[in-house]
Motif scaffolding. Structure first.
Motif, short mmCIF file in Angstrom:
data_model
loop_
_atom_site.label_atom_id
_atom_site.label_comp_id
_atom_site.label_asym_id
_atom_site.label_seq_id
_atom_site.Cartn_x
_atom_site.Cartn_y
_atom_site.Cartn_z
N GLY A 1 0.75 -1.02 -0.12
CA GLY A 1 0.17 0.03 0.00
C GLY A 1 0.80 1.25 -0.19
O GLY A 1 0.31 2.31 0.43
N VAL A 2 2.08 1.25 -0.45
CA VAL A 2 2.83 2.50 -0.55
C VAL A 2 2.61 3.35 -1.60
O VAL A 2 2.20 4.67 -1.29
N LEU A 3 1.90 2.81 -2.85
CA LEU A 3 1.50 3.47 -3.90
C LEU A 3 0.32 2.95 -4.50
O LEU A 3 0.07 1.80 -4.40
N PRO A 4 -0.51 3.61 -5.26
CA PRO A 4 -1.49 3.34 -5.69
C PRO A 4 -1.21 2.20 -6.95
O PRO A 4 -0.53 2.68 -7.69
N ALA A 5 -2.19 0.97 -7.23
CA ALA A 5 -1.59 0.26 -8.21
C ALA A 5 -1.59 1.19 -9.60
O ALA A 5 -0.97 0.55 -10.41
N ASP A 6 -2.75 1.79 -9.95
CA ASP A 6 -2.61 2.56 -11.17
C ASP A 6 -1.36 3.12 -11.61
O ASP A 6 -0.89 3.21 -12.67
N LEU A 7 -1.00 3.90 -10.43
CA LEU A 7 0.26 4.77 -10.51
C LEU A 7 1.66 3.97 -10.73
O LEU A 7 2.35 4.47 -11.68
N VAL A 8 1.67 2.84 -10.16
CA VAL A 8 2.83 1.67 -10.26
C VAL A 8 2.65 1.08 -11.70
O VAL A 8 3.27 1.03 -12.42
N THR A 9 1.62 0.77 -11.87
CA THR A 9 1.36 0.00 -13.46
C THR A 9 1.49 0.68 -14.52
O THR A 9 2.35 0.56 -15.55
N ASP B 1 6.17 12.46 -6.76
CA ASP B 1 5.47 13.70 -7.75
C ASP B 1 6.01 13.28 -9.21
O ASP B 1 5.34 13.65 -10.35
N VAL B 2 7.31 12.77 -9.38
CA VAL B 2 7.80 12.53 -10.69
C VAL B 2 6.95 11.41 -11.46
O VAL B 2 6.51 11.45 -12.54
N LEU B 3 6.65 10.45 -10.69
CA LEU B 3 5.74 9.44 -10.94
C LEU B 3 4.46 9.83 -11.32
O LEU B 3 3.92 9.45 -12.71
N ARG B 4 3.61 10.83 -10.73
CA ARG B 4 2.61 11.27 -10.88
C ARG B 4 2.72 11.97 -12.33
O ARG B 4 1.70 12.24 -13.13
N SER B 5 3.66 12.68 -12.65
CA SER B 5 3.77 13.49 -13.91
C SER B 5 3.77 12.76 -15.11
O SER B 5 3.81 13.60 -16.23
N TRP C 1 13.64 6.20 -17.87
CA TRP C 1 14.63 5.91 -16.72
C TRP C 1 13.92 6.94 -15.46
O TRP C 1 14.40 6.69 -14.30
N TRP C 2 13.47 7.89 -15.85
CA TRP C 2 12.49 8.90 -14.84
C TRP C 2 11.60 7.87 -13.90
O TRP C 2 11.76 7.91 -12.78
N SER C 3 10.75 6.98 -14.62
CA SER C 3 9.79 6.07 -14.02
C SER C 3 10.63 5.01 -13.37
O SER C 3 10.32 4.98 -11.89
N LEU C 4 11.59 4.42 -13.81
CA LEU C 4 12.24 3.38 -13.39
C LEU C 4 12.95 3.82 -12.19
O LEU C 4 12.94 3.15 -11.12
N ARG C 5 13.89 4.76 -12.39
CA ARG C 5 14.60 5.34 -10.87
C ARG C 5 13.61 5.64 -9.98
O ARG C 5 13.94 5.10 -8.64
N SER C 6 12.54 6.33 -10.05
CA SER C 6 11.72 6.80 -9.09
C SER C 6 10.99 5.49 -8.40
O SER C 6 10.94 5.38 -7.31
N LEU C 7 10.76 4.56 -9.25
CA LEU C 7 9.89 3.31 -8.72
C LEU C 7 10.88 2.55 -7.71
O LEU C 7 10.42 2.07 -6.66
N LEU C 8 11.90 2.44 -8.11
CA LEU C 8 13.02 1.91 -7.41
C LEU C 8 13.45 2.73 -6.45
O LEU C 8 13.87 1.85 -5.23
N ALA C 9 13.43 4.13 -6.27
CA ALA C 9 13.81 4.94 -5.04
C ALA C 9 12.74 5.23 -3.99
O ALA C 9 13.11 5.97 -3.25
N VAL C 10 11.66 4.65 -4.09
CA VAL C 10 10.71 5.02 -3.07
C VAL C 10 10.99 4.51 -1.68
O VAL C 10 10.77 5.55 -0.90
N ARG C 11 11.17 3.54 -1.60
CA ARG C 11 11.15 2.73 -0.32
C ARG C 11 12.76 3.29 0.37
O ARG C 11 12.62 3.50 1.63
N TRP C 12 13.68 3.17 -0.32
CA TRP C 12 15.18 3.45 0.19
C TRP C 12 15.08 4.81 0.95
O TRP C 12 15.61 4.93 2.11
N PRO C 13 14.61 5.90 0.18
CA PRO C 13 14.54 7.19 1.12
C PRO C 13 13.80 7.20 2.49
O PRO C 13 13.98 7.72 3.22
#
Length: 248
Positions: free
Chosen positions: A125-133, A242-246, A215-227
């Motif tokens: 439940g960290v991010l909505p499924a539609d945003l991740v998909t 915010d990058v993912l939403r954009s 790469w913006w999407s990929l890096r941001s998806l991989l970087a949500v939990r670590w920060p």
């Protein structure tokens, strides 16, 4: 010296500033070794290594200021961003180092890591499924063959210093190695899409914008939990979420 400034600190490493000297403390000796070796090879300005006593590396401060930071406004001019693009191109054209960096992960390994992370973000439940998909689909364009270049591997804008329109140095080389050059360009412009054109103009080559977006999407998806796990906030305005939403 009347004070010690904590630049960044978390469970993996810490950086302190004492006057004009930065002290980097890293329990992973391999990262420090890679940083020293990379700085000795790259054709762009870097800090001077003053001394190295494991687990501490002492380097000089750089003149000038950074172009900004993720989640904050850009403090650099278009010409400054273009100069950074030219410096990045010079790095990418340099002779390859003998080791791979994080930007050089195989397509198969990267895809597996991305799928695992996306599943975790949704399941917990960290991010909505539609945003991740949606962003997982965008990220697919980054999973393609590429020609290896000498990459920085963590080329955040906070790691590039400029004085006026001149690049005075690039810091934090512990992730350097052979890798996908568009990974560096995407990392550098993450959260600052308005300067992508300036960077590409300075870089001086045709760039596949869809791969940068990927790469913006990929890096941001991989970087949500670590920060989140190390005292940073990927949900802050202008940061990874915010990058993912954009890109929706």
């Amino acid at each position: 010296m009347d004070e010690v400034e904590v630049v960044v600190a978390h469970s993996e490493r810490a950086t302190l500033r004492v006057g004009d000297v930065f002290l980097k403390v890293d329990a992973d000796q391999a990262r420090i070794d890679a940083e020293i070796e990379a700085m000795s090879r790259v054709p762009v300005p870097t800090p001077q290594v003053l001394w190295h006593q494991p687990p501490v590396l002492a380097i000089t401060a750089l003149p000038g200021t950074t172009l900004g930071r993720l989640g904050g406004p850009s403090t650099g001019s278009p010409a400054g961003w273009a100069a950074a693009g030219a410096a990045i191109r010079k790095l990418h054209d340099a002779p390859l180092p003998p080791w791979r960096g994080p930007a050089g992960r195989s397509v198969a390994a990267l895809a597996a890591e991305l799928d695992d992370e996306c599943a975790s973000l949704v399941t917990n439940g960290v991010l909505p499924a539609d945003l991740v998909t949606r962003n997982r689909r965008v990220a697919e364009a980054a999973l393609r063959p590429w020609t290896a270049a000498f990459t920085h591997g963590d080329l955040q804008i906070a790691h590039v210093f400029v004085d006026g329109d001149e690049v005075t140095g690039i810091i934090d080389w512990s992730e350097a190695g052979q890798g996908d050059p568009l990974y560096d360009l995407a990392t550098f412009t993450l959260g600052h899409e308005e300067h992508l054109g300036d960077v590409i103009a300075g870089y001086g080559a045709d760039i596949d914008i869809d791969v940068i977006h990927a790469w913006w999407s990929l890096r941001s998806l991989l970087a949500v939990r670590w920060p989140s796990e190390h005292g940073f906030d990927p949900f802050a305005p202008g940061c990874e979420v915010d990058v993912l939403r954009s890109l929706m």
